[in-house]
Design a protein around this motif. Structure first.
Motif, mmCIF file in Angstrom:
data_model
loop_
_atom_site.group_PDB
_atom_site.id
_atom_site.type_symbol
_atom_site.label_atom_id
_atom_site.label_comp_id
_atom_site.label_asym_id
_atom_site.label_seq_id
_atom_site.Cartn_x
_atom_site.Cartn_y
_atom_site.Cartn_z
ATOM 1 N N ALA A 82 19.567 7.946 43.643
ATOM 2 C CA ALA A 82 18.771 8.561 44.713
ATOM 3 C C ALA A 82 17.373 7.953 44.695
ATOM 4 N N TYR A 83 16.684 8.069 45.820
ATOM 5 C CA TYR A 83 15.277 7.652 45.852
ATOM 6 C C TYR A 83 14.420 8.738 45.210
ATOM 7 N N LYS A 84 13.280 8.311 44.603
ATOM 8 C CA LYS A 84 12.539 9.305 43.814
ATOM 9 C C LYS A 84 11.019 9.259 43.946
ATOM 10 N N ALA A 85 10.506 8.459 44.861
ATOM 11 C CA ALA A 85 9.037 8.390 44.963
ATOM 12 C C ALA A 85 8.511 9.428 45.960
ATOM 13 N N VAL A 86 7.751 10.368 45.428
ATOM 14 C CA VAL A 86 7.265 11.484 46.238
ATOM 15 C C VAL A 86 6.448 10.970 47.435
ATOM 16 N N GLY A 87 5.486 10.082 47.163
ATOM 17 C CA GLY A 87 4.590 9.584 48.217
ATOM 18 C C GLY A 87 5.362 8.841 49.299
ATOM 19 N N GLU A 88 6.276 7.971 48.889
ATOM 20 C CA GLU A 88 7.056 7.208 49.861
ATOM 21 C C GLU A 88 7.884 8.145 50.744
ATOM 22 N N SER A 89 8.350 9.240 50.137
ATOM 23 C CA SER A 89 9.201 10.166 50.904
ATOM 24 C C SER A 89 8.423 10.827 52.042
ATOM 25 N N VAL A 90 7.109 10.958 51.868
ATOM 26 C CA VAL A 90 6.282 11.544 52.933
ATOM 27 C C VAL A 90 6.156 10.540 54.079
#
Ligand code: UFG
Length: 341
Positions: free
Chosen positions: A84-92
């Motif tokens: 899964a993807y896991k970068a909080v900032g990128e997800s925003v």
């Protein structure tokens, strides 16, 4: 007979350490990974550590035909789903990328689990589902979940919800959510660890890269919080301990005669501030680290750490390493990939 466990994202940071621990406990890990956030060389390194090369299926967990084929061609005793993807900032910035990959991946792997009905399944969840704890900073599994602060957080929140609903409809399933606190460190061999792509967002890779001279200094996000020294507090768990918890989770689920759905915090039970961690890093590794205090990072939780009683009573698992071990192994890993003596 050796029990085969499918590990999606098994070449990644937590996945690769879990593959090592599965081998060490007598399981046969089968990796499904497309190396989009990892490197092929990890497989050889796992072999260097364990003496065994894991079988790898190259592909995307969202590819339902491929996943079905894997379930048809292999007799699986368990599945651990990391991919899964896991970068909080990128997800925003890219919410649809996160919803599409993280939710499709979970559904793709959960469908055959539901069809077969009896294969133990472990899901990578996160303490992010607690949000900012109200009152007590030590959270247990009964602490209410709160509204996530990022699309990444929502994918974990929703992942747990999907698993809950699947279980309510099919009580023979054996399912476990592991809520990780902050995984750090690397394998003590220095052969596997975290490989952040681009500038790291997480604290420890940023610290080790700064110590290696890649960044001028570490900026500590905020020093005026209502905590022990004004910096945020987290529960930093050594990645090898976290990997062992996955083996215990599979052990536990395999022993269950009836269906079950469990949710377990995986942390050390101790809160550590950013400043404390920085000082431990400097002290343990006898190295200086330049840092300054900067503005607070939007969305940061102020203080949270795990109540780990349930992990102990249910799984017989507790963490063995402390932050000293973790920062030593993290620095050892950074030095090994940068050829620093
Ligand atoms: N920090 C700094 N400077 C940096 C990087 C981080 O001061 O350069 C601080 C953060 O402000 C925070 C602490 O270090 O106080 C830890 O930050 P991380 O980014 O390493 O970890 P987070 O606790 O923010 O995020 C982690 C996981 C997420 C998960 C979240 C749940 O990386 O996947 O915990 O709370 F969603």
């Amino acid at each position: 007979m050796v029990k085969k466990v499918l590990v999606t994202g098994g070449a990644g940071y937590i996945g690769s350490h879990t593959v090592v621990e599965l081998f060490r406990s007598g399981y046969e890990p089968l990796i499904l990974d497309d190396y989009r956030n990892s490197e092929v060389s990890v497989i050889g390194r796992i072999k260097q550590i364990t003496g065994k090369a894991p079988e790898v299926i190259l592909g995307d967990v969202c590819d339902e035909d491929l996943v079905n084929e894997i379930f048809q061609n292999h007799k699986l005793s368990g599945v651990i789903h990391f991919a899964a993807y896991k970068a909080v900032g990128e997800s925003v910035e890219k919410p649809l990328k996160y919803y599409s990959n993280n939710i499709s991946g979970l559904l793709s792997i959960l469908k055959p689990i539901c069809e077969m009905g009896n294969i133990p399944f472990v899901f990578s969840s996160s303490c992010t589902v607690y949000g900012e704890p109200q009152g007590l900073k030590e959270v247990n599994e009964q602490t209410p979940r709160s509204i996530p602060t990022s699309p990444y957080g929502y994918t974990k929140w929703l992942g747990e919800q999907i698993i809950r609903d699947a279980f309510l409809a099919q009580k023979e399933l054996r399912l476990m959510n592991l809520r990780y606190f902050n995984p750090i460190g690397a394998h003590p061999s220095g052969l596997i660890g975290e490989l952040p792509i681009g500038k790291p967002n997480n604290l420890v890779p940023f610290i080790t890269q700064t110590a290696a001279g890649i960044h001028k200094e570490l900026v500590i996000f905020g020093n005026n919080y209502p905590t022990i020294d004004g910096t945020c507090v987290r529960d930093y768990i050594h990645v090898v301990d976290l990997a062992e918890a996955h083996v215990k989770a599979i052990d536990y689920l395999l022993l269950q005669q009836k269906g079950c759905r469990e949710t377990v915090n995986i942390g050390t039970g101790t809160g550590t501030s950013v400043l404390e961690l920085v000082n431990t890093f400097k002290d343990e590794n006898k190295i200086d680290l330049k840092f300054s205090f900067g503005p607070e990072r939007p969305g940061d939780v102020i203080e949270i750490f795990a109540n780990v009683n349930y992990a102990k009573s249910l799984l017989g698992w507790t963490s063995k390493n402390d932050t000293r071990d973790a920062v030593r192994d993290a620095w050892n890993w950074e030095k090994s990939i940068r050829n620093i003596k």
